[in-house]
Scaffold this motif. Structure first.
Motif, PDB file in Angstrom:
ATOM      1  N   UNK A  72      87.429  86.464 -28.779  1.00 48.23           N
ATOM      2  CA  UNK A  72      88.026  85.131 -28.724  1.00 48.23           C
ATOM      3  C   UNK A  72      87.984  84.444 -30.083  1.00 48.23           C
ATOM      4  N   UNK A  73      88.857  83.442 -30.206  1.00 49.39           N
ATOM      5  CA  UNK A  73      88.808  82.477 -31.302  1.00 49.39           C
ATOM      6  C   UNK A  73      88.841  81.114 -30.635  1.00 49.39           C
ATOM      7  N   UNK A  74      87.842  80.281 -30.943  1.00 43.34           N
ATOM      8  CA  UNK A  74      87.734  78.956 -30.338  1.00 43.34           C
ATOM      9  C   UNK A  74      88.040  77.908 -31.406  1.00 43.34           C
ATOM     10  N   UNK A  75      88.865  76.915 -31.022  1.00 44.02           N
ATOM     11  CA  UNK A  75      89.289  75.880 -31.970  1.00 44.02           C
ATOM     12  C   UNK A  75      89.229  74.504 -31.330  1.00 44.02           C
ATOM     13  N   UNK A  76      89.000  73.487 -32.163  1.00 42.99           N
ATOM     14  CA  UNK A  76      89.051  72.090 -31.732  1.00 42.99           C
ATOM     15  C   UNK A  76      90.472  71.585 -31.962  1.00 42.99           C
ATOM     16  N   UNK A  77      90.997  70.829 -30.991  1.00 43.09           N
ATOM     17  CA  UNK A  77      92.343  70.271 -31.093  1.00 43.09           C
ATOM     18  C   UNK A  77      92.241  68.782 -31.402  1.00 43.09           C
ATOM     19  N   UNK A  78      92.967  68.342 -32.428  1.00 43.95           N
ATOM     20  CA  UNK A  78      93.059  66.925 -32.783  1.00 43.95           C
ATOM     21  C   UNK A  78      94.533  66.550 -32.841  1.00 43.95           C
ATOM     22  N   UNK A  79      94.977  65.679 -31.932  1.00 42.34           N
ATOM     23  CA  UNK A  79      96.379  65.291 -31.887  1.00 42.34           C
ATOM     24  C   UNK A  79      96.696  64.294 -32.990  1.00 42.34           C
ATOM     25  N   UNK A  80      97.758  64.577 -33.739  1.00 34.74           N
ATOM     26  CA  UNK A  80      98.255  63.697 -34.798  1.00 34.74           C
ATOM     27  C   UNK A  80      99.191  62.668 -34.184  1.00 34.74           C
ATOM     28  N   UNK A  81     100.049  63.126 -33.265  1.00 33.16           N
ATOM     29  CA  UNK A  81     100.923  62.264 -32.472  1.00 33.16           C
ATOM     30  C   UNK A  81     101.187  62.994 -31.158  1.00 33.16           C
ATOM     31  N   UNK A  82     102.118  62.514 -30.359  1.00 29.74           N
ATOM     32  CA  UNK A  82     102.350  63.101 -29.035  1.00 29.74           C
ATOM     33  C   UNK A  82     102.685  64.593 -29.070  1.00 29.74           C
ATOM     34  N   UNK A  83     103.420  65.035 -30.090  1.00 32.42           N
ATOM     35  CA  UNK A  83     103.901  66.421 -30.119  1.00 32.42           C
ATOM     36  C   UNK A  83     103.400  67.233 -31.312  1.00 32.42           C
ATOM     37  N   UNK A  84     102.427  66.719 -32.055  1.00 33.56           N
ATOM     38  CA  UNK A  84     101.849  67.447 -33.190  1.00 33.56           C
ATOM     39  C   UNK A  84     100.332  67.396 -33.097  1.00 33.56           C
ATOM     40  N   UNK A  85      99.708  68.512 -33.426  1.00 37.25           N
ATOM     41  CA  UNK A  85      98.249  68.537 -33.389  1.00 37.25           C
ATOM     42  C   UNK A  85      97.705  69.559 -34.384  1.00 37.25           C
ATOM     43  N   UNK A  86      96.479  69.298 -34.826  1.00 32.61           N
ATOM     44  CA  UNK A  86      95.779  70.211 -35.718  1.00 32.61           C
ATOM     45  C   UNK A  86      94.780  71.015 -34.901  1.00 32.61           C
ATOM     46  N   UNK A  87      94.654  72.274 -35.251  1.00 33.60           N
ATOM     47  CA  UNK A  87      93.729  73.181 -34.593  1.00 33.60           C
ATOM     48  C   UNK A  87      92.752  73.666 -35.666  1.00 33.60           C
ATOM     49  N   UNK A  88      91.461  73.354 -35.489  1.00 33.29           N
ATOM     50  CA  UNK A  88      90.427  73.746 -36.451  1.00 33.29           C
ATOM     51  C   UNK A  88      89.531  74.803 -35.821  1.00 33.29           C
ATOM     52  N   UNK A  89      89.422  75.952 -36.464  1.00 38.45           N
ATOM     53  CA  UNK A  89      88.629  77.063 -35.931  1.00 38.45           C
ATOM     54  C   UNK A  89      87.150  76.690 -35.971  1.00 38.45           C
ATOM     55  N   UNK A  90      86.488  76.775 -34.786  1.00 38.21           N
ATOM     56  CA  UNK A  90      85.065  76.426 -34.690  1.00 38.21           C
ATOM     57  C   UNK A  90      84.197  77.599 -34.233  1.00 38.21           C
ATOM     58  N   UNK A  91      84.816  78.700 -33.825  1.00 37.87           N
ATOM     59  CA  UNK A  91      84.037  79.862 -33.413  1.00 37.87           C
ATOM     60  C   UNK A  91      84.913  81.075 -33.194  1.00 37.87           C
ATOM     61  N   UNK A  92      84.308  82.249 -33.341  1.00 37.55           N
ATOM     62  CA  UNK A  92      85.026  83.495 -33.075  1.00 37.55           C
ATOM     63  C   UNK A  92      84.006  84.577 -32.769  1.00 37.55           C
ATOM     64  N   UNK A  93      84.423  85.549 -31.981  1.00 35.80           N
ATOM     65  CA  UNK A  93      83.503  86.600 -31.563  1.00 35.80           C
ATOM     66  C   UNK A  93      83.498  87.802 -32.499  1.00 35.80           C
ATOM     67  N   UNK A  94      84.555  87.988 -33.250  1.00 35.15           N
ATOM     68  CA  UNK A  94      84.694  89.165 -34.101  1.00 35.15           C
ATOM     69  C   UNK A  94      84.801  88.728 -35.559  1.00 35.15           C
ATOM     70  N   UNK A  95      83.793  89.047 -36.347  1.00 35.88           N
ATOM     71  CA  UNK A  95      83.774  88.646 -37.754  1.00 35.88           C
ATOM     72  C   UNK A  95      84.928  89.249 -38.554  1.00 35.88           C
ATOM     73  N   UNK A  96      85.489  90.366 -38.084  1.00 34.97           N
ATOM     74  CA  UNK A  96      86.597  91.012 -38.787  1.00 34.97           C
ATOM     75  C   UNK A  96      87.927  90.300 -38.563  1.00 34.97           C
ATOM     76  N   UNK A  97      87.996  89.443 -37.541  1.00 35.14           N
ATOM     77  CA  UNK A  97      89.256  88.732 -37.251  1.00 35.14           C
ATOM     78  C   UNK A  97      89.612  87.869 -38.459  1.00 35.14           C
TER      79      UNK A  97
END
Length: 139
Positions: A72-97
């Motif tokens: 998996x790759x886990x990310x935090x979502x922060x909405x900029x407006x109704x139809x745009x958002x930023x996704x920030x990676x906060x965790x992953x299971x495979x270091x090679x990803x």
């Protein structure tokens, strides 16, 4: 040789059919787009088999499962407006990803139609467009 031409023709037709089917998903686009559909649920990409990629969004956290759900790759979502958002990676299971913790992607919803969502994702100056299908609502 005749069989080879037939196989090539069939493959060409199948490729064209896939492109046309993705375009036909948006025959009755929502006006305005129902961007809130991305805020919670289980999603599949229409161009990737379910055993290769599934995404779950809940409580402003997006988790993308791949490798038949083993990674998996886990990310935090922060909405900029109704139809745009930023996704920030906060965790992953495979270091090679290839994504790194803290990296940010900017997603923009372009269009919705029922449970289909067409969006773009900008990552490292590269923009990709794809279609998600919402397959389950989460509470």
């Amino acid at each position: 040789m005749k069989h080879l031409n037939t196989v090539l023709f069939v493959m060409l037709c199948l490729s064209f059919s896939l492109v046309k089917s993705q375009q036909n998903m948006f025959l009755t686009s929502d006006n305005p787009a129902k961007c809130q559909n991305i805020k919670t649920g289980k999603f599949l990409r229409v161009d990737i088999p379910v055993d290769k990629w599934v995404m779950v969004v809940q409580d402003n956290v997006q988790t993308e499962y791949y490798n038949d759900g083993k990674d998996y790759v886990k990310s935090r979502i922060d909405f900029v407006d109704d139809c745009s958002y930023k996704v920030t990676v906060i965790g992953k299971s495979d270091e090679k990803y290839p994504v790194k913790l803290g990296e940010v992607m900017v997603n923009r919803i372009l269009e919705t139609d029922r449970n289909f969502i067409k969006l773009t994702s900008e990552y490292n100056t590269k923009i990709s467009e794809f279609v998600l299908a919402k397959v389950e609502e989460l509470n």
